[in-house]
Design an enzyme around this catalytic site. Structure first.
Site, PDB file in Angstrom:
ATOM      1  CG  ASP A 121      -6.907  -2.732  -3.184  1.00  0.00           C
ATOM      2  OD1 ASP A 121      -7.312  -1.620  -2.786  1.00  0.00           O
ATOM      3  OD2 ASP A 121      -5.717  -3.084  -3.094  1.00  0.00           O
TER       4      ASP A 121
ATOM      5  CG  HIS B 139      -5.886  -2.148   0.427  1.00  0.00           C
ATOM      6  ND1 HIS B 139      -5.061  -1.843  -0.628  1.00  0.00           N
ATOM      7  CD2 HIS B 139      -5.337  -1.538   1.512  1.00  0.00           C
ATOM      8  CE1 HIS B 139      -4.068  -1.084  -0.215  1.00  0.00           C
ATOM      9  NE2 HIS B 139      -4.215  -0.875   1.080  1.00  0.00           N
TER      10      HIS B 139
ATOM     11  CB  SER C 146      -0.963  -0.046   1.195  1.00  0.00           C
ATOM     12  OG  SER C 146      -1.983   0.904   1.064  1.00  0.00           O
TER      13      SER C 146
END
Length: 248
Positions: free
Chosen positions: A199, A229, A103
């Site tokens: 996601d 995610h 991320s």
């Protein structure tokens, strides 16, 4: 280690006793550049060290909003240079360093790969980008709109994180903020890009993998079906987390 704003904490995971120098994974945690620390991703770093037989060096970079861009990237660069200079002290091989992150950490790994290339070093052997944020200027991609709510990471939360990390909107097109917008992606480290089906960041991660491949970078991209995610850290709930670490 010494950092730009004082002590920069690292955590070094050694997988096994070895008489030969081991490769190194320099890891940057996710959390929207606002959340996360050495403990939040401890399970993932331990698993990576055990699975890869590589030393993992996790970086506790400065967080927003107290420290905005480029503080986190500066810390990432400081950590990379320290690892190169000090690898022998923890039995690491300074010629085999991969950068990795999930991320926001994937954003830092991608940006650091660009920065190291443009500064003519240090050499990075590979980049592992786990559902990375690579275009902070665009929250209107199909996956961002389709999965805007209800699946852990929301579009509104993404916007808030970006506001904290890069409050100046004009800076969000800087390639070191949004690597997908770089005009030149050639001569970057070989890349593994992992994305999740449900996601908001899926499309930009996959667009970056495509752009890297088109620039001649040896790139592998894999989308994990049925997950959201953050799944790579959620090994208690998602068997796909183990599959992702095995792929890495």
């Amino acid at each position: 280690i010494p950092g730009a704003a004082g002590a920069l904490p690292l955590r070094i995971y050694t997988p096994t006793a070895s008489t030969t120098a081991l490769p190194i994974i320099l890891f940057f945690h996710g959390g929207g550049w606002v959340l996360g620390d050495l403990d939040s991703h401890d399970n993932l770093c331990r698993t990576l060290a055990a699975s890869t037989d590589a030393i993992v060096v996790a970086v506790d970079y400065r967080l927003a909003p107290e420290s905005i861009f480029p503080a986190a990237l500066d810390d990432a660069n400081t950590a990379l240079r320290w690892v190169v200079a000090n690898a022998a002290s923890f039995n690491g091989d300074s010629t085999r360093i991969a950068v990795a992150g999930d991320s926001a950490g994937g954003n830092l790994a991608a940006a650091l790969s660009l920065l190291a290339r443009d500064q003519q070093g240090p050499h990075i052997a590979a980049q592992v980008l786990i559902y990375p944020a690579v275009d902070l200027s665009n929250l209107d991609r199909p996956s961002t709109v389709q999965f805007a709510t209800g699946l852990f990471l929301t579009r509104a939360r993404m916007a808030w994180f970006i506001d904290q990390y890069v409050p100046e909107k004009s800076a969000r097109t800087n390639p070191l903020v949004s690597p997908l917008l770089a005009t030149d992606l050639q001569q970057l480290p070989p890349a593994l890009v992992i994305t999740a089906e449900f996601d908001p960041l899926r499309d930009e991660g996959e667009a970056y993998a495509t752009a890297l491949a088109q620039a001649g970078v040896d790139t592998r991209q894999q989308r994990f079906a049925g997950v959201l995610h953050g799944f790579a850290s959620m090994d208690r709930w998602f068997p796909e987390a183990q599959q992702a670490t095995e792929l890495i």
